[in-house]
Design a protein around this motif. Structure first.
Motif, PDB file in Angstrom:
ATOM      1  N   TYR A  90      47.877  40.000 -10.703  1.00  0.00           N
ATOM      2  CA  TYR A  90      47.071  40.952 -11.468  1.00  0.00           C
ATOM      3  C   TYR A  90      47.909  41.506 -12.610  1.00  0.00           C
ATOM      4  CZ  TYR A  90      43.573  40.647  -7.836  1.00  0.00           C
ATOM      5  OH  TYR A  90      42.613  40.171  -6.975  1.00  0.00           O
ATOM      6  N   LEU A  91      47.269  41.636 -13.773  1.00  0.00           N
ATOM      7  CA  LEU A  91      47.983  41.975 -15.000  1.00  0.00           C
ATOM      8  C   LEU A  91      47.205  43.006 -15.807  1.00  0.00           C
ATOM      9  CD1 LEU A  91      50.215  41.287 -17.161  1.00  0.00           C
ATOM     10  CD2 LEU A  91      48.645  39.516 -17.989  1.00  0.00           C
ATOM     11  N   GLY A  92      47.891  44.048 -16.272  1.00  0.00           N
ATOM     12  CA  GLY A  92      47.287  44.994 -17.199  1.00  0.00           C
ATOM     13  C   GLY A  92      47.404  44.466 -18.617  1.00  0.00           C
ATOM     14  N   SER A  93      46.286  44.422 -19.328  1.00  0.00           N
ATOM     15  CA  SER A  93      46.268  43.890 -20.704  1.00  0.00           C
ATOM     16  C   SER A  93      45.757  44.978 -21.639  1.00  0.00           C
ATOM     17  CB  SER A  93      45.368  42.649 -20.766  1.00  0.00           C
ATOM     18  OG  SER A  93      45.369  42.088 -22.054  1.00  0.00           O
ATOM     19  N   GLY A  94      46.649  45.557 -22.434  1.00  0.00           N
ATOM     20  CA  GLY A  94      46.306  46.678 -23.296  1.00  0.00           C
ATOM     21  C   GLY A  94      45.467  46.291 -24.497  1.00  0.00           C
ATOM     22  N   SER A  95      44.864  47.301 -25.116  1.00  0.00           N
ATOM     23  CA  SER A  95      44.004  47.082 -26.280  1.00  0.00           C
ATOM     24  C   SER A  95      44.832  46.777 -27.518  1.00  0.00           C
ATOM     25  CB  SER A  95      43.145  48.317 -26.529  1.00  0.00           C
ATOM     26  OG  SER A  95      43.961  49.430 -26.881  1.00  0.00           O
ATOM     27  N   THR A  96      44.191  46.196 -28.518  1.00  0.00           N
ATOM     28  CA  THR A  96      44.870  45.879 -29.769  1.00  0.00           C
ATOM     29  C   THR A  96      44.834  47.047 -30.748  1.00  0.00           C
ATOM     30  OG1 THR A  96      42.863  44.952 -30.766  1.00  0.00           O
ATOM     31  CG2 THR A  96      44.261  43.452 -29.500  1.00  0.00           C
ATOM     32  N   ILE A 150      41.914  44.607 -16.885  1.00  0.00           N
ATOM     33  CA  ILE A 150      42.756  44.096 -15.816  1.00  0.00           C
ATOM     34  C   ILE A 150      42.398  42.628 -15.635  1.00  0.00           C
ATOM     35  CG2 ILE A 150      43.437  44.280 -13.397  1.00  0.00           C
ATOM     36  CD1 ILE A 150      44.222  46.705 -15.049  1.00  0.00           C
ATOM     37  N   LEU A 151      43.401  41.768 -15.699  1.00  0.00           N
ATOM     38  CA  LEU A 151      43.200  40.332 -15.556  1.00  0.00           C
ATOM     39  C   LEU A 151      43.760  39.851 -14.223  1.00  0.00           C
ATOM     40  CD1 LEU A 151      44.376  39.214 -19.125  1.00  0.00           C
ATOM     41  CD2 LEU A 151      42.099  40.006 -18.411  1.00  0.00           C
ATOM     42  N   SER A 152      43.254  38.716 -13.758  1.00  0.00           N
ATOM     43  CA  SER A 152      43.740  38.124 -12.520  1.00  0.00           C
ATOM     44  C   SER A 152      43.760  36.606 -12.667  1.00  0.00           C
ATOM     45  CB  SER A 152      42.830  38.527 -11.359  1.00  0.00           C
ATOM     46  OG  SER A 152      43.178  37.845 -10.165  1.00  0.00           O
ATOM     47  N   PHE A 153      44.744  35.978 -12.039  1.00  0.00           N
ATOM     48  CA  PHE A 153      44.848  34.513 -12.089  1.00  0.00           C
ATOM     49  C   PHE A 153      45.656  34.025 -10.897  1.00  0.00           C
ATOM     50  CE2 PHE A 153      47.841  36.601 -14.919  1.00  0.00           C
ATOM     51  CZ  PHE A 153      49.072  36.132 -14.483  1.00  0.00           C
ATOM     52  N   ARG A 154      45.569  32.728 -10.653  1.00  0.00           N
ATOM     53  CA  ARG A 154      46.324  32.118  -9.570  1.00  0.00           C
ATOM     54  C   ARG A 154      47.808  32.010  -9.937  1.00  0.00           C
ATOM     55  NH1 ARG A 154      41.913  27.263  -8.551  1.00  0.00           N
ATOM     56  NH2 ARG A 154      40.366  28.528  -7.415  1.00  0.00           N
ATOM     57  N   PRO A 155      48.677  31.818  -8.940  1.00  0.00           N
ATOM     58  CA  PRO A 155      50.114  31.739  -9.223  1.00  0.00           C
ATOM     59  C   PRO A 155      50.509  30.641 -10.201  1.00  0.00           C
ATOM     60  CG  PRO A 155      49.772  32.157  -6.901  1.00  0.00           C
ATOM     61  CD  PRO A 155      48.419  31.888  -7.486  1.00  0.00           C
ATOM     62  N   ASP A 156      49.657  29.623 -10.373  1.00  0.00           N
ATOM     63  CA  ASP A 156      49.972  28.585 -11.354  1.00  0.00           C
ATOM     64  C   ASP A 156      49.379  28.875 -12.727  1.00  0.00           C
ATOM     65  OD1 ASP A 156      47.284  28.149 -10.929  1.00  0.00           O
ATOM     66  OD2 ASP A 156      47.494  26.061 -10.280  1.00  0.00           O
ATOM     67  N   GLY A 157      48.728  30.039 -12.876  1.00  0.00           N
ATOM     68  CA  GLY A 157      48.154  30.443 -14.154  1.00  0.00           C
ATOM     69  C   GLY A 157      46.704  30.053 -14.344  1.00  0.00           C
ATOM     70  N   SER A 158      46.133  29.339 -13.408  1.00  0.00           N
ATOM     71  CA  SER A 158      44.745  28.887 -13.545  1.00  0.00           C
ATOM     72  C   SER A 158      43.753  29.953 -13.100  1.00  0.00           C
ATOM     73  CB  SER A 158      44.538  27.618 -12.720  1.00  0.00           C
ATOM     74  OG  SER A 158      44.701  27.887 -11.335  1.00  0.00           O
ATOM     75  N   ASP A 159      42.480  29.707 -13.378  1.00  0.00           N
ATOM     76  CA  ASP A 159      41.376  30.567 -12.944  1.00  0.00           C
ATOM     77  C   ASP A 159      41.547  32.014 -13.424  1.00  0.00           C
ATOM     78  OD1 ASP A 159      38.955  31.164 -11.694  1.00  0.00           O
ATOM     79  OD2 ASP A 159      39.943  31.706  -9.811  1.00  0.00           O
ATOM     80  N   LEU A 160      41.817  32.176 -14.712  1.00  0.00           N
ATOM     81  CA  LEU A 160      41.967  33.511 -15.282  1.00  0.00           C
ATOM     82  C   LEU A 160      40.631  34.245 -15.275  1.00  0.00           C
ATOM     83  CD1 LEU A 160      43.835  35.527 -16.833  1.00  0.00           C
ATOM     84  CD2 LEU A 160      42.955  34.485 -18.940  1.00  0.00           C
ATOM     85  N   ARG A 161      40.618  35.462 -14.749  1.00  0.00           N
ATOM     86  CA  ARG A 161      39.407  36.266 -14.658  1.00  0.00           C
ATOM     87  C   ARG A 161      39.645  37.664 -15.234  1.00  0.00           C
ATOM     88  NH1 ARG A 161      38.260  35.444  -8.181  1.00  0.00           N
ATOM     89  NH2 ARG A 161      38.273  33.135  -8.137  1.00  0.00           N
ATOM     90  N   VAL A 162      38.582  38.249 -15.791  1.00  0.00           N
ATOM     91  CA  VAL A 162      38.595  39.661 -16.170  1.00  0.00           C
ATOM     92  C   VAL A 162      38.059  40.437 -14.975  1.00  0.00           C
ATOM     93  CG1 VAL A 162      37.695  41.415 -17.732  1.00  0.00           C
ATOM     94  CG2 VAL A 162      38.275  39.138 -18.615  1.00  0.00           C
TER      95      VAL A 162
END
Length: 250
Positions: A69-75, A89-101
């Motif tokens: 899980y990753l916090g992604s700030g505004s521009t 807040i973004l989420s993805f698998r350990p290999d970087g795939s399946d990125l979700r908001v």
């Protein structure tokens, strides 16, 4: 003395270990490093092309569901983002795939911390409403939720949401305005927030705040910092470590 493990990152703000793998979040990307002993044996960017500008990608944590899980700030300060991956807040698998908001409406979700299956985030609010508004917040992340930015904001004076707030999930805790609520840590049954503080004033922040995870009540736990930023719990002694960015010490 410090020893360099890896270099060449663009403002790396997030680090998390999963076994012998180190994940690093930086401006626009996430890197995965496999570490053996004291050296990196492989390194590659597993997520690329993330939007950044006024803010960037912040804390990264490993969840109990096996995803990152990753916090992604505004521009920007207050604007309509063209990319759904900003202010989220973004989420993805350990290999970087399946990125979700996972959740949206967070201007700069800097700190992330899991307590069991519950994910908490600290969020830094907009700058254009004066010296005493709005509040910074701590929120409980719920899949699909919207937390208000840019049209709805948390009032420090009223301790409630203001603006166009239909369908907005309210925060768990209201923190001092412009205090720059950054890293989160769970310690001794409570949430702790490093309030970095204002750049040109000592009015708000520059302290460590304790938040009751059940009620949301907050109180000053420790002060006297220049700009506290990083938080971590010692794995052996069990103490709470605070990195003071302003003084360059822990």
């Amino acid at each position: 003395a410090p020893r360099v493990l890896a270099r060449g990152f663009a403002t790396p703000l997030g680090l998390t270990w999963v076994g012998s793998t180190l994940y690093v979040s930086a401006q626009g990307y996430v890197s995965r490093l496999t570490v053996r002993g004291r050296r990196v044996v492989s390194r590659r960017k597993i997520v690329r092309g993330l939007p950044f500008g006024r803010h960037q990608q912040d804390t990264i944590v490993f969840g109990p569901d096996g995803r990152l899980y990753l916090g992604s700030g505004s521009t920007c300060d207050v604007c309509r983002e063209k990319d759904r991956r900003s202010g989220a807040i973004l989420s993805f698998r350990p290999d970087g795939s399946d990125l979700r908001v996972v959740a949206r409406g967070l201007r700069n979700p800097f700190g992330l911390a899991f307590r069991g299956d519950t994910l908490y985030a600290s969020d830094n609010a907009r700058d254009d409403l004066g010296e005493t508004e709005p509040a910074e917040t701590v929120v409980v992340i719920k899949p699909g939720a919207h937390y208000g930015w840019p049209d709805c904001w948390a009032s420090w004076r009223l301790r409630k949401l203001q603006g166009k707030c239909r369908g907005v999930t309210p925060p768990l805790a209201y923190l001092e305005p412009h205090s720059s609520a950054n890293s989160l840590a769970l310690w001794r049954g409570a949430l702790f927030v490093a309030e970095w503080g204002q750049y040109l004033s000592e009015r708000w922040g520059r302290k460590l705040v304790r938040v009751d995870a059940a009620s949301g009540r907050s109180s000053t736990f420790a002060d006297g910092f220049d700009h506290p930023l990083g938080l971590a719990v010692e794995p052996r002694a069990g103490g709470l470590l605070v990195g003071d960015w302003g003084r360059g010490l822990v």
